[in-house]
Write a protein that holds these residues in place. Structure first.
Motif, mmCIF file in Angstrom:
data_model
loop_
_atom_site.group_PDB
_atom_site.id
_atom_site.type_symbol
_atom_site.label_atom_id
_atom_site.label_comp_id
_atom_site.label_asym_id
_atom_site.label_seq_id
_atom_site.Cartn_x
_atom_site.Cartn_y
_atom_site.Cartn_z
ATOM 1 N N PHE A 40 55.221 43.134 54.817
ATOM 2 C CA PHE A 40 54.827 44.222 55.625
ATOM 3 C C PHE A 40 53.657 44.222 56.473
ATOM 4 O O PHE A 40 53.757 44.902 57.438
ATOM 5 C CB PHE A 40 54.635 45.563 54.283
ATOM 6 N N LEU A 41 52.612 43.497 56.019
ATOM 7 C CA LEU A 41 51.637 43.177 56.949
ATOM 8 C C LEU A 41 51.838 42.269 58.101
ATOM 9 O O LEU A 41 51.404 42.679 59.276
ATOM 10 C CB LEU A 41 50.404 42.654 55.853
ATOM 11 N N LEU A 43 54.971 42.501 59.777
ATOM 12 C CA LEU A 43 55.452 43.279 60.515
ATOM 13 C C LEU A 43 54.490 44.429 61.121
ATOM 14 O O LEU A 43 54.836 44.625 62.469
ATOM 15 C CB LEU A 43 56.752 44.173 59.786
ATOM 16 N N THR A 44 53.698 44.962 60.396
ATOM 17 C CA THR A 44 52.834 45.849 61.036
ATOM 18 C C THR A 44 51.907 45.080 62.125
ATOM 19 O O THR A 44 51.637 45.738 63.175
ATOM 20 C CB THR A 44 51.790 46.256 59.847
ATOM 21 N N THR A 45 51.677 44.137 61.777
ATOM 22 C CA THR A 45 50.634 43.191 62.794
ATOM 23 C C THR A 45 51.397 42.887 64.159
ATOM 24 O O THR A 45 50.850 43.190 65.234
ATOM 25 C CB THR A 45 50.197 42.063 62.121
ATOM 26 N N THR A 47 54.350 44.506 65.190
ATOM 27 C CA THR A 47 54.388 45.711 65.908
ATOM 28 C C THR A 47 53.091 46.300 66.717
ATOM 29 O O THR A 47 53.382 46.663 67.789
ATOM 30 C CB THR A 47 54.727 46.871 64.986
ATOM 31 N N SER A 48 52.149 46.294 66.065
ATOM 32 C CA SER A 48 50.772 46.751 66.658
ATOM 33 C C SER A 48 50.538 45.899 68.037
ATOM 34 O O SER A 48 50.024 46.502 68.874
ATOM 35 C CB SER A 48 49.525 46.624 65.521
#
Length: 168
Positions: A40-41, A43-45, A47-48
């Motif tokens: 999750f971290l 993918l979030t990083t 995407t950001s």
């Protein structure tokens, strides 16, 4: 339901389809916080980072322009998006004009409600033209900011002296 039924189906000797096996494996892995959290971290990083990179290089803006342009050239979507944008912008602008705000300022302020950067830029060009002394009718017709029906109603409202009412 699928994860609960999988053991029963396996006991019966039924081979599950590949997609179902993949789904089961994904739910098994995703159920463990030690695996889920890093994924999750990551993918979030990612995407950001992509959003930041695209917005800082202007690629996001260009992509948005291309998508909105395509939307305006797709037969069914073109008419719907034009009507949707016109309804939102003109409704908000009408409220502003009724309170005494000049039409150019009201349209410019409401232009971001169009939800389409191409239509928004047409509205802003219309405002610039009106501000430079171009008659409302000519500015509306030349820039194509609104659909033909909305444009004609606004022209009639302007000639009748009740532009705010015609924008509703």
């Amino acid at each position: 339901i699928v994860p609960m039924m999988a053991p029963a189906l396996q006991q019966l000797g039924v081979e599950l389809p590949l997609l179902t096996r993949m789904l089961l494996r994904f739910t098994e892995v995703g159920a463990h916080p030690l695996v889920f959290l890093p994924v999750f971290l990551l993918l979030t990083t990612f995407t950001s980072g992509m959003v930041f990179t695209m917005s800082s290089t202007g690629r996001f803006t260009r992509a948005r322009q291309q998508i909105d342009n395509l939307q305006l050239h797709t037969p069914l979507l073109a008419r719907l998006s034009q009507q949707y944008a016109s309804a939102r912008v003109l409704s908000a602008a009408a409220m502003s004009v009724e309170t005494g705000i000049p039409v150019t300022r009201a349209l410019a302020d409401a232009s971001s409600l169009a939800a389409n950067v191409i239509i928004e830029s047409r509205i802003l060009r219309t405002c610039d033209d009106i501000g430079q002394g171009v008659p409302l009718e000519q500015a509306l017709l030349e820039n194509g900011a609104f659909g033909p029906a909305e444009t004609q109603v606004m022209i009639c409202g302007s000639e009748a002296g009740d532009l705010a009412r015609s924008m509703r």
